[in-house]
Design a protein around this motif. Structure first.
Motif, short mmCIF file in Angstrom:
data_model
loop_
_atom_site.label_atom_id
_atom_site.label_comp_id
_atom_site.label_asym_id
_atom_site.label_seq_id
_atom_site.Cartn_x
_atom_site.Cartn_y
_atom_site.Cartn_z
N ILE A 1 0.84 -1.19 0.00
CA ILE A 1 0.00 0.00 0.00
C ILE A 1 0.88 1.25 0.00
N GLU A 2 1.99 1.19 0.74
CA GLU A 2 2.91 2.33 0.82
C GLU A 2 3.56 2.62 -0.53
N MET A 3 3.88 1.56 -1.29
CA MET A 3 4.47 1.75 -2.61
C MET A 3 3.48 2.45 -3.54
N MET A 4 2.21 2.06 -3.46
CA MET A 4 1.19 2.72 -4.28
C MET A 4 1.10 4.20 -3.93
N GLU A 5 1.16 4.50 -2.64
CA GLU A 5 1.10 5.88 -2.18
C GLU A 5 2.29 6.68 -2.71
N THR A 6 3.48 6.06 -2.71
CA THR A 6 4.69 6.71 -3.22
C THR A 6 4.56 7.01 -4.71
N TYR A 7 4.05 6.06 -5.47
CA TYR A 7 3.87 6.27 -6.91
C TYR A 7 2.93 7.45 -7.17
N VAL A 8 1.84 7.51 -6.40
CA VAL A 8 0.87 8.60 -6.59
C VAL A 8 1.51 9.94 -6.24
N GLU A 9 2.22 10.00 -5.12
CA GLU A 9 2.85 11.24 -4.67
C GLU A 9 3.90 11.73 -5.66
N ASN A 10 4.60 10.79 -6.31
CA ASN A 10 5.66 11.15 -7.25
C ASN A 10 5.15 11.43 -8.66
N GLY A 11 3.83 11.37 -8.85
CA GLY A 11 3.25 11.69 -10.14
C GLY A 11 3.50 10.67 -11.23
N VAL A 12 3.79 9.43 -10.83
CA VAL A 12 4.08 8.37 -11.80
C VAL A 12 2.80 7.78 -12.38
N VAL A 13 1.71 7.83 -11.63
CA VAL A 13 0.44 7.22 -12.06
C VAL A 13 -0.37 8.24 -12.83
N LEU A 14 -0.48 8.05 -14.14
CA LEU A 14 -1.17 9.01 -15.00
C LEU A 14 -2.45 8.44 -15.59
N LEU A 15 -2.88 7.27 -15.11
CA LEU A 15 -4.13 6.64 -15.54
C LEU A 15 -5.11 6.65 -14.38
N PRO A 16 -6.42 6.55 -14.65
CA PRO A 16 -7.39 6.40 -13.57
C PRO A 16 -7.23 5.04 -12.90
N PHE A 17 -7.76 4.93 -11.69
CA PHE A 17 -7.73 3.66 -10.97
C PHE A 17 -8.97 2.84 -11.30
N HIS A 18 -8.80 1.52 -11.27
CA HIS A 18 -9.94 0.62 -11.41
C HIS A 18 -10.85 0.80 -10.19
N PRO A 19 -12.17 0.73 -10.36
CA PRO A 19 -13.07 0.92 -9.21
C PRO A 19 -12.76 0.01 -8.02
N GLY A 20 -12.38 -1.24 -8.29
CA GLY A 20 -12.03 -2.15 -7.20
C GLY A 20 -10.78 -1.71 -6.48
N ALA A 21 -9.80 -1.19 -7.23
CA ALA A 21 -8.56 -0.68 -6.63
C ALA A 21 -8.83 0.62 -5.88
N GLU A 22 -9.66 1.47 -6.47
CA GLU A 22 -10.00 2.74 -5.83
C GLU A 22 -10.65 2.49 -4.47
N LYS A 23 -11.59 1.56 -4.43
CA LYS A 23 -12.25 1.22 -3.17
C LYS A 23 -11.25 0.70 -2.15
N PHE A 24 -10.37 -0.21 -2.59
CA PHE A 24 -9.41 -0.81 -1.66
C PHE A 24 -8.44 0.22 -1.10
N PHE A 25 -7.79 1.00 -1.98
CA PHE A 25 -6.75 1.92 -1.51
C PHE A 25 -7.34 3.07 -0.69
N GLU A 26 -8.52 3.53 -1.04
CA GLU A 26 -9.14 4.59 -0.24
C GLU A 26 -9.51 4.07 1.14
N GLU A 27 -9.91 2.81 1.24
CA GLU A 27 -10.16 2.21 2.56
C GLU A 27 -8.88 2.15 3.38
N GLN A 28 -7.73 2.05 2.68
CA GLN A 28 -6.44 1.98 3.36
C GLN A 28 -5.84 3.36 3.62
N GLY A 29 -6.59 4.42 3.27
CA GLY A 29 -6.15 5.77 3.58
C GLY A 29 -5.27 6.42 2.53
#
Length: 329
Positions: A296-324
């Motif tokens: 989860i921390e690696m995903m957060e790092t990717y987002v903060e560093n601007g590496v993720v330029l695509l939308p999230f899948h709804p299932g992933a969005e639900k999971f990661f938002e639940e994880q803060g």
């Protein structure tokens, strides 16, 4: 006649009840959940992605299964997901972006591609035999270089590194990791370039049967490559990763993403993430050390560093938002 009709009616009723009891509701007979199979495009069998996801498959619960496919890598994986020949696929962030937006290797955009999770950091290996006269990047001029399977992240990154630094081999050959290691050992290529995790199978096996060296990039070379490629960063191969490699080797790091089509089941994607990143993550790490990068921390790092330029899948969005994790929308 009445007895016959009554018996016939009873028999039909039995068949109807049996049919109803064996279908519907996503459950198998006995009230158990049906098994779910998700296919994922990885890379060559000698690369890290294939090994990591094979270990992931072993760490999943019995009702969720991964069909791990050996492929040519990032570009092929994005095409497999686009054609719905695979449910999931690994890609470097830049390849995922161009598959989504169109351009570079992709004639058509696919706006339905979605991010599932961040993966391991990959290192750009530049390997030569120990007796080679190649000691730095400029020595590769006029040599024969294995540049990775056609359309793989190795192919893309390797060519970009050579181009950015003005290095001109006499010939570049497209070979998968295992084939490239054999070619280097046999002397049919002078250099093996490979983008993979640390460690990765082909390099481990090669270094146990052949004395090899890893070519470093100096800081100016790293800065030049990164300036031309916003998705990449400087990094290093830690000392003692491979047989005879006693010093850290500066070079280029490239991230990785797991991508799905938007139509993939929200529940399946959520359950996959919850199982691998929370419930059974320790088990996954036992199967492959690089599972420690899938967090989860690696995903957060990717987002903060601007590496993720695509939308999230709804299932992933639900999971990661639940994880803060705060996601880009």
């Amino acid at each position: 006649m009445k007895k016959f009709l009554s018996a016939l009616f009873s028999l039909c009723l039995v068949f109807a009840l049996v049919a109803c009891g064996s279908s519907g509701g996503g459950e198998a007979s006995g009230g158990e959940s049906e098994e779910t199979f998700l296919s994922i495009g990885t890379g060559g069998t000698g690369g890290a992605w294939y090994a990591i996801m094979s270990a992931a498959g072993a760490a999943l619960n019995s009702d969720l299964n991964l069909d791990v496919q050996a492929t040519g890598g990032s570009i092929e994986n994005m095409k497999l997901v686009t054609n719905q020949s695979a449910d999931l696929g690994f890609a470097s962030p830049d390849t995922a972006y161009f598959a989504y937006e169109g351009g570079r290797e992709f004639d058509n955009a696919n706006p339905d591609l979605r991010v599932v999770m961040a993966g391991n950091m990959m290192y750009e290996y530049i390997i030569v035999r120990a007796d080679s006269d190649i000691h730095e990047m400029e020595d590769i001029n006029g040599k024969t270089v294995s540049i990775g399977a056609p359309g793989s992240a190795t192919d893309i990154v390797g060519n970009e590194v050579l181009s950015s630094l003005g290095v001109e081999p006499a010939e570049t050959i497209n070979l998968a990791h295992s084939e490239a290691a054999t070619a280097l050992q046999e002397g049919t290529v002078d250099v093996m370039m490979a983008l993979s995790g640390v460690p990765f199978t082909a390099a481990t096996e090669l270094s146990t049967v052949e004395d090899v060296r890893f070519i470093p990039l100096n800081q100016n070379e790293i800065d030049t490559v990164v300036e031309n490629n916003q998705y990449w960063s400087g990094g290093e191969l830690p000392a003692e990763t491979y047989e005879g490699q006693n010093q850290p080797i500066p070079g280029i790091n490239v991230g990785s993403l797991v991508i799905a089509d938007e139509s993939a089941s929200e529940d399946d994607i959520y359950n996959l993430l919850n199982t691998l990143l929370v419930e059974n993550h320790d088990e996954w790490e036992k199967g492959h050390n690089l599972a420690s990068d899938f967090t989860i921390e690696m995903m957060e790092t990717y987002v903060e560093n601007g590496v993720v330029l695509l939308p999230f899948h709804p299932g992933a969005e639900k999971f990661f938002e639940e994880q803060g994790v705060t996601l880009n929308k």
